[in-house]
Design an enzyme around this catalytic site. Sequence first.
Site, mmCIF file in Angstrom:
data_model
loop_
_atom_site.group_PDB
_atom_site.id
_atom_site.type_symbol
_atom_site.label_atom_id
_atom_site.label_comp_id
_atom_site.label_asym_id
_atom_site.label_seq_id
_atom_site.Cartn_x
_atom_site.Cartn_y
_atom_site.Cartn_z
ATOM 1 N N ASP B 10 0.857 -1.175 0.000
ATOM 2 C CA ASP B 10 0.000 0.000 0.000
ATOM 3 C C ASP B 10 0.901 1.234 0.000
ATOM 4 O O ASP B 10 1.740 1.391 0.887
ATOM 5 C CB ASP B 10 -0.866 -0.063 1.274
ATOM 6 C CG ASP B 10 -2.025 0.910 1.199
ATOM 7 O OD1 ASP B 10 -2.111 1.642 0.200
ATOM 8 O OD2 ASP B 10 -2.816 0.938 2.141
ATOM 9 N N GLU B 106 -2.793 0.348 -4.299
ATOM 10 C CA GLU B 106 -2.763 -0.903 -3.524
ATOM 11 C C GLU B 106 -2.557 -2.102 -4.441
ATOM 12 O O GLU B 106 -3.239 -2.215 -5.463
ATOM 13 C CB GLU B 106 -4.114 -1.139 -2.866
ATOM 14 C CG GLU B 106 -4.379 -0.420 -1.603
ATOM 15 C CD GLU B 106 -5.763 -0.818 -1.134
ATOM 16 O OE1 GLU B 106 -5.876 -1.821 -0.423
ATOM 17 O OE2 GLU B 106 -6.719 -0.143 -1.539
#
Lengths: 298, 389
Positions: B10, B106
Amino acid sequence: MTKMRIGAAGWSYEDWVGAFYPKRESKSFDWLSYYSQYLDTAEVNASYYAYLSPKVAEGWLRKTEGIDEFRFTAKLHQDFTHRRRYGREEIEKTRAVFDVLRDGGKFGGALAQFPYSFAFDEAASAHVRRLAEDFENIPLFVEPRHASWRRDEARELVRGLGAPPCAADQPALGEAIPFAPEAVGGKLYVRLHGRNRAAWGRSVADLAARRRGEKPTSDRDPNERYDYLYSPGELGEIAEEIKSALDGVKTAYVIFNNHPGGQALANAFEMIALLEDRARVDMPETIKHRFERLRKIA
Amino acid sequence: MRTATIFHLDLDAFFVSVERLLDPSLEDKPVIVGGNPLGRGVVAACSYEAREFGLHSAMPIRKAYRLCPHGVYVRGHGEEYVRYSRLVRGVMEEFAPVVEQASIDEFYMDFTGCEKMYGSFLELATRLQREVWRRFSLPCSVGVAGNKTVAKICSDFNKPRGVTYAPPGTERLFLERLPLEDMPGVGKKFLPELRRRGFFRVGDVARSSVEYFAAAFGKAGVDLWEKANGEGSTALTVERERKSVSKEHTFGEDVADRETLEETLFGETAKVCRKLRDKRLRASGVTLKLRYADFKTITRSTKIPPTADDREIFETARALLRKAYDRRVAIRLIGVGTTGLAPDTGQAELFETERERRRRLLEAIDEVRGKYGFEAIDLGRYESRRERR
């Protein structure tokens, strides 16, 4: 290990004063000497417009004296690439300049940059072949701009001549060749013209008007189309593309032509950080001041 | 059953990180991406400095401005975000056999079965994180676990610049003490209901019975109970949106013979082009994918003038293959992808009479293939090989 040669197309630009060259210069101050303290490669563009005297090249050698690593590449005169009419005399005059640079150990090669209209066909391929013969023993880079040169036959021709095709990044307009670096004989040549799409389109339109014998719609600065600063993301993408083409490459030239305001230099320093994997790059205060982004790597 | 190993990477305050690359003077300042602070928009992203003032993404920007009037409000550079997202994805693809892009910032990666290749997963996670930082100066956090849910919770656990690994069997223990609001899927509505019933930490849910959760909250309740017990999906969704058309082929036995590789590539390219033409699309990028016998995967891409022509795309893919295939290791999988898809306007272009003719020919071929199956016509490349057989 590849030697990365990152520089700009030319070094004599008035508008680099303040952005790169210091403002208050002494009489003995020389642009090329200063340039060569920070970058090890320069592409000569003046040779495209005029046949230079060997004395000029001798001057360049003097100004870069003591910097053995420095290399010049030089654009061939437009007689060879755009007019495509030349004889012995033109070849001799051109070679004389190259010889000076070569004897001085600072010659990187000659660049034959063809116009957009130079599409791949039999005549074109014969011309390129002849050019390679006329400049035998001279490292030659070929920059075609029409997409037809991406065809297998065209690429084989250029490869067969041992002349690395020069990959150019510019706004994607019409049938312009897409950017795709490709090495031949351990060499790679990349030219980055910026992506000023609007100005590039206008300049193509002006050129077409001139060809038709009409007056261009306005008298704009012809350098307007090079007025562009690559964003860090764009440079990252270009760097990745270059890296993926580096297998077996000994020397890779990466030349920035987006010269207005010294943008080419700012991008060149950023590219050095990206391609040479360096956290810090040596550069003058002037440019750090002009382009804040550079402080990250300065 | 083999234990799965899923990574979740992330990018930390991604939009803000990119804005800082564009303008370093934003460093260390509360930065809010989302446009005019007096306008009606919402916060798209904000820096950690801004979060200290209670700001978070999706908050109305006017409210953000009331809380943090001295913040720097920027409109954002969508194009640059997409560019960096693609670059980061490229790094993931160098390492992981399968990558799912869950959003612009992500990524899930499936490293199941790769422990021999990479040794410690914790080290690999750190390496990925370092690589993204080294190449693009973007900070990120990585979570490693046996499934997607726990991997995501892990990456969130120690942000920014965190690396968290929950080895197989420790998921429940790891989750137990986390507050319930850290669980994905537990939002503003769900949380008060859970609290009213006396559930505050993940462990509280895990220790309860699944029947209770099914009766009290239905499917959402069962999902939460399963997550709380460390369960979760391990299936990665590849290609969320149709931004590319690609086909790949895994060989029954690894192949080192170039001719076989090129032939397979040709077949896969033909399928891709067929699909492009079906969807009336033209591609302006070609990607070659190779997975070696040792699972190292590489992709090579290049741009081309927009086309859906078998020959043009094959020649491009083959050139990539010839350039890329330089290791003396056999190939396990070969694939070809096309990107930069745009509608085929069908306009004949200048200098393009030959291409135009081929386009019509190929349309005719597709029609035949539609009637008689894909193998009915193969543009004369299989011929030589078949005769020899």
